[in-house]
Scaffold this motif. Structure first.
Motif, PDB file in Angstrom:
ATOM      1  N   ILE A  56       0.869  -1.182   0.000  1.00 30.79           N
ATOM      2  CA  ILE A  56       0.000   0.000   0.000  1.00 30.79           C
ATOM      3  C   ILE A  56       0.904   1.229   0.000  1.00 30.79           C
ATOM      4  N   VAL A  57       0.797   2.038  -1.054  1.00 25.07           N
ATOM      5  CA  VAL A  57       1.615   3.246  -1.161  1.00 25.07           C
ATOM      6  C   VAL A  57       0.766   4.451  -0.763  1.00 25.07           C
ATOM      7  N   LEU A  58       1.127   5.090   0.327  1.00 23.89           N
ATOM      8  CA  LEU A  58       0.381   6.242   0.840  1.00 23.89           C
ATOM      9  C   LEU A  58       0.704   7.497   0.030  1.00 23.89           C
ATOM     10  N   PRO A  59      -0.175   8.527   0.078  1.00 22.35           N
ATOM     11  CA  PRO A  59       0.106   9.791  -0.630  1.00 22.35           C
ATOM     12  C   PRO A  59       1.447  10.408  -0.228  1.00 22.35           C
ATOM     13  N   SER A  60       1.895  10.128   0.987  1.00 22.27           N
ATOM     14  CA  SER A  60       3.173  10.655   1.475  1.00 22.27           C
ATOM     15  C   SER A  60       4.363   9.945   0.836  1.00 22.27           C
ATOM     16  N   HIS A  78      -7.127   6.598   4.205  1.00 24.07           N
ATOM     17  CA  HIS A  78      -6.607   6.025   5.443  1.00 24.07           C
ATOM     18  C   HIS A  78      -6.733   4.506   5.387  1.00 24.07           C
ATOM     19  N   LEU A  79      -6.092   3.848   6.324  1.00 27.59           N
ATOM     20  CA  LEU A  79      -6.159   2.391   6.404  1.00 27.59           C
ATOM     21  C   LEU A  79      -7.445   1.950   7.098  1.00 27.59           C
ATOM     22  N   VAL A  80      -8.054   0.909   6.543  1.00 22.41           N
ATOM     23  CA  VAL A  80      -9.240   0.317   7.167  1.00 22.41           C
ATOM     24  C   VAL A  80      -9.007  -1.182   7.296  1.00 22.41           C
ATOM     25  N   TYR A 108       1.209   6.301  10.739  1.00 23.17           N
ATOM     26  CA  TYR A 108       0.797   6.039   9.352  1.00 23.17           C
ATOM     27  C   TYR A 108       0.419   4.565   9.120  1.00 23.17           C
ATOM     28  N   GLN A 109       0.732   3.684  10.100  1.00 22.82           N
ATOM     29  CA  GLN A 109       0.389   2.267   9.973  1.00 22.82           C
ATOM     30  C   GLN A 109      -0.875   1.900  10.761  1.00 22.82           C
ATOM     31  N   ARG A 110      -1.495   2.890  11.371  1.00 17.23           N
ATOM     32  CA  ARG A 110      -2.655   2.592  12.211  1.00 17.23           C
ATOM     33  C   ARG A 110      -3.949   2.533  11.402  1.00 17.23           C
ATOM     34  N   VAL A 111      -4.780   1.568  11.758  1.00 22.28           N
ATOM     35  CA  VAL A 111      -6.095   1.442  11.139  1.00 22.28           C
ATOM     36  C   VAL A 111      -7.016   2.514  11.720  1.00 22.28           C
ATOM     37  N   LYS A 112      -7.685   3.261  10.850  1.00 27.87           N
ATOM     38  CA  LYS A 112      -8.556   4.356  11.301  1.00 27.87           C
ATOM     39  C   LYS A 112     -10.042   4.000  11.270  1.00 27.87           C
ATOM     40  N   GLY A 113     -10.358   2.862  10.710  1.00 31.80           N
ATOM     41  CA  GLY A 113     -11.755   2.418  10.657  1.00 31.80           C
ATOM     42  C   GLY A 113     -11.807   0.933  10.383  1.00 31.80           C
ATOM     43  N   PHE A 114     -12.955   0.326  10.639  1.00 29.09           N
ATOM     44  CA  PHE A 114     -13.073  -1.106  10.371  1.00 29.09           C
ATOM     45  C   PHE A 114     -14.510  -1.478  10.055  1.00 29.09           C
ATOM     46  N   VAL A 115     -14.658  -2.601   9.362  1.00 24.44           N
ATOM     47  CA  VAL A 115     -15.968  -3.184   9.074  1.00 24.44           C
ATOM     48  C   VAL A 115     -15.908  -4.651   9.496  1.00 24.44           C
ATOM     49  N   LEU A 116     -17.076  -5.227   9.724  1.00 27.01           N
ATOM     50  CA  LEU A 116     -17.142  -6.618  10.156  1.00 27.01           C
ATOM     51  C   LEU A 116     -17.567  -7.531   9.014  1.00 27.01           C
ATOM     52  N   SER A 117     -16.984  -8.698   8.991  1.00 31.13           N
ATOM     53  CA  SER A 117     -17.386  -9.722   8.036  1.00 31.13           C
ATOM     54  C   SER A 117     -17.978 -10.895   8.809  1.00 31.13           C
ATOM     55  N   LYS A 118     -19.191 -11.293   8.430  1.00 32.38           N
ATOM     56  CA  LYS A 118     -19.833 -12.429   9.086  1.00 32.38           C
ATOM     57  C   LYS A 118     -19.295 -13.759   8.562  1.00 32.38           C
ATOM     58  N   GLU A 119     -18.626 -13.696   7.416  1.00 32.48           N
ATOM     59  CA  GLU A 119     -18.085 -14.901   6.800  1.00 32.48           C
ATOM     60  C   GLU A 119     -16.563 -14.880   6.853  1.00 32.48           C
ATOM     61  N   ALA A 120     -15.979 -16.047   6.734  1.00 31.22           N
ATOM     62  CA  ALA A 120     -14.516 -16.146   6.664  1.00 31.22           C
ATOM     63  C   ALA A 120     -14.017 -15.418   5.419  1.00 31.22           C
ATOM     64  N   LEU A 121     -12.844 -14.847   5.513  1.00 33.72           N
ATOM     65  CA  LEU A 121     -12.274 -14.129   4.376  1.00 33.72           C
ATOM     66  C   LEU A 121     -11.953 -15.109   3.251  1.00 33.72           C
TER      67      LEU A 121
END
Length: 554
Positions: free
Chosen positions: A440-444, A479-481, A517-530
């Motif tokens: 993942i290449v950030l804007p910075s 941002h990272l999610v 810059y490596q911190r997750v700023k948001g998240f979503v849940l998955s009910k199923e295995a990835l």
């Protein structure tokens, strides 16, 4: 055993002649284990070879294999290569349209399969497909010549001939057919043999799907060319795994990191059920035993955790992990408990083994040294010594089938460019730091390896799986999610009923130990295995597509 300029079928016949009465394959039929000797398997291979020759198969023509793990798989493979045809292994779990696509792309003349899979061949063998299905149950296995006459018809073709097309089912949408010659596969077999990881006396458990080169080499080709015994697991259920290891006196077990992580977690859960004083005593004893084991050469931990080792039986010597990166903490746990795990690194394009990490002692965060006959080089290494991993040797593929421009793009002279990033230490140990197309290449301009961040967040007992993505948004650029699969059983056990609140606390707490810059700023849940490949790698493009489409719970 010299393999110089020989083909796979010649080596197979030599092994069968050397060990005719030895059991080469064990498999469960109902509740009873049955077996084939090397002489019996050889006879079956020769009979299927005769069937294929009778049908007019010509050198270089493709024959697809659509079979599950079992004695039929090596039978089909050895028979195909004996005719100088090219084997095309196919994943039985692929959708019909994907199977159809492979048959069209490979222009396979025949498809070897079995009726018991219940696959809709009418859907697959339609339209542009010119492939003819051959059901093993329906074939006329009778031969009008004796086995002795068959043996005289040995094919002394050279090892530069194409042996197989392995279709990659990786973490990107691009599927490629890797061309591997007899020379490629036999050179890698020779490399494995020289490591002395296993010998002709091993009993190898075949668990992983054989259409992947890693399990194909480690649980099919290498053991059967060496004179070892291969045992097929009746199912993927945990108790079947452990009982099969014990019943068959398995000495060598090959798995993927995800499986070892699950086993490690279940062992930890069992140990937690012991009293606090008992656990404290065991921990102290294990701290001492690791050092004593190195000094004495005795497995002291095995004596301390006798009950645990009894679960795997008395004969298990090695476990091998490959297909994806093994969590170093998981490797340390097994080592501490008295088990030896060998971690390897390789790719379909390298037939596949490139490195092996010796089991004792191990650098747990490394994938080991290059195997004999294989060279590794780090291209365009940066200040920290990390760059793209390149591989050279007789094991490197001929190229991608019907893709000359793609083939050209991954070679620099004789060096194959893997697309993986890593570095080597002073002792030549290789360390994987990421994959170029997954960075993942950030804007910075900062570059992030998502696997490294995921491993950090997975330390939480309440997070079962996690995938880190980059989400573009607003003026800041993005941002990272994280897409999180919660461990609901653990959450319930600890009486955390507000899942979102608890996971937010876990992620925020873990983030404090990381650069901003490596911190997750948001998240979503998955009910199923990835979604994962059959070898356990996360299929990131599918997760990203679903995330962008709003398919996860906020």
């Amino acid at each position: 055993m010299s393999i110089l300029n020989k083909n796979i079928f010649q080596i197979f016949q030599e092994t069968c002649s050397a060990y005719p009465d030895k059991t080469c394959i064990r498999f469960k039929k109902g509740n009873v284990y049955e077996s084939f000797t090397y002489a019996q398997l050889c006879e079956k291979v020769l009979r299927l070879r005769h069937v294929l020759l009778r049908l007019g198969i010509k050198p270089g023509e493709r024959i697809a294999i659509l079979l599950g793990n079992g004695p039929e798989w090596p039978l089909a493979f050895f028979a195909i290569v004996s005719t100088q045809a090219v084997a095309v292994p196919i994943d039985i779990q692929l959708a019909p349209e994907d199977i159809k696509g492979i048959l069209i792309h490979s222009a396979s003349r025949f498809l070897l399969t079995e009726e018991r899979f219940g696959i809709s061949l009418s859907e697959i063998l339609s339209g542009e497909v010119s492939t003819k299905a051959l059901f093993l149950e329906r074939l006329d296995w009778s031969a009008n010549r004796s086995q002795e006459q068959f043996l005289k018809e040995r094919s002394f073709f050279t090892w530069d001939k194409l042996a197989a097309l392995f279709y990659t089912s990786g973490t990107t949408q691009e599927h490629k057919a890797v061309m591997l010659t007899h020379k490629n596969l036999l050179s890698n077999f020779s490399s494995v043999q020289k490591t002395k990881i296993f010998t002709k006396d091993e009993v190898v458990l075949s668990l992983l799907p054989l259409h992947h080169t890693y399990p194909f080499m480690m649980t099919c080709l290498a053991p059967l060319l060496m004179g070892a015994t291969v045992c097929y697991l009746p199912s993927m259920v945990h108790h079947e795994l452990f009982s099969s290891i014990k019943e068959n006196k398995v000495t060598f077990f090959v798995g993927v990191p995800q499986l070892f992580s699950l086993i490690e977690r279940s062992i930890c859960d069992e140990l937690k059920k012991s009293g606090l004083l008992f656990r404290w005593t065991i921990d102290r004893l294990l701290d001492i035993s690791s050092g004593l084991s190195v000094l004495t050469g005795q497995n002291i931990s095995k004596l301390i955790l006798r009950k645990l080792h009894n679960t795997f039986g008395d004969h298990l010597k090695f476990m091998a992990s490959g297909g994806a990166k093994l969590d170093p903490d998981v490797a340390r746990s097994f080592y501490r408990w008295g088990f030896k795990i060998i971690e390897g690194y390789g790719l379909t394009e390298t037939s596949p083994i490139v490195t092996f990490n010796p089991a004792d002692p191990a650098k747990f965060d490394s994938v080991g040294n290059p195997v004999p006959g294989v060279e590794v080089n780090i291209m365009k290494a940066g200040e920290e010594g990390s760059g793209e991993i390149a591989v050279r040797g007789d094991n490197v593929m001929l190229g991608y089938y019907r893709a000359p421009s793609l083939t050209k793009s991954v070679f620099l002279g004789r060096w194959f460019l893997t697309g993986d990033l890593g570095f080597q230490d002073k002792e030549g140990y290789l360390y994987i730091t990421g994959r170029i197309n997954e960075l993942i290449v950030l804007p910075s301009g900062k570059k992030i390896n998502p696997e490294k961040i995921e491993a950090h967040y997975l330390k939480s007992p309440f997070i079962k799986e996690v995938c880190v993505l980059y989400a573009k948004s607003g003026v800041e650029g993005g941002h990272l999610v994280a897409v999180v699969v919660p461990d609901e059983e653990e959450l319930r056990a600890k009486r955390h009923f507000n899942i979102n609140f608890k996971l937010r606390w876990e992620l925020d707490n873990a983030s404090q130990q990381m650069p901003s810059y490596q911190r997750v700023k948001g998240f979503v849940l998955s009910k199923e295995a990835l979604p994962r490949t059959r070898l356990g790698k996360v299929v990131r493009f599918k997760i990203e597509e679903k995330y962008k489409a709003g398919g996860f719970t906020q």
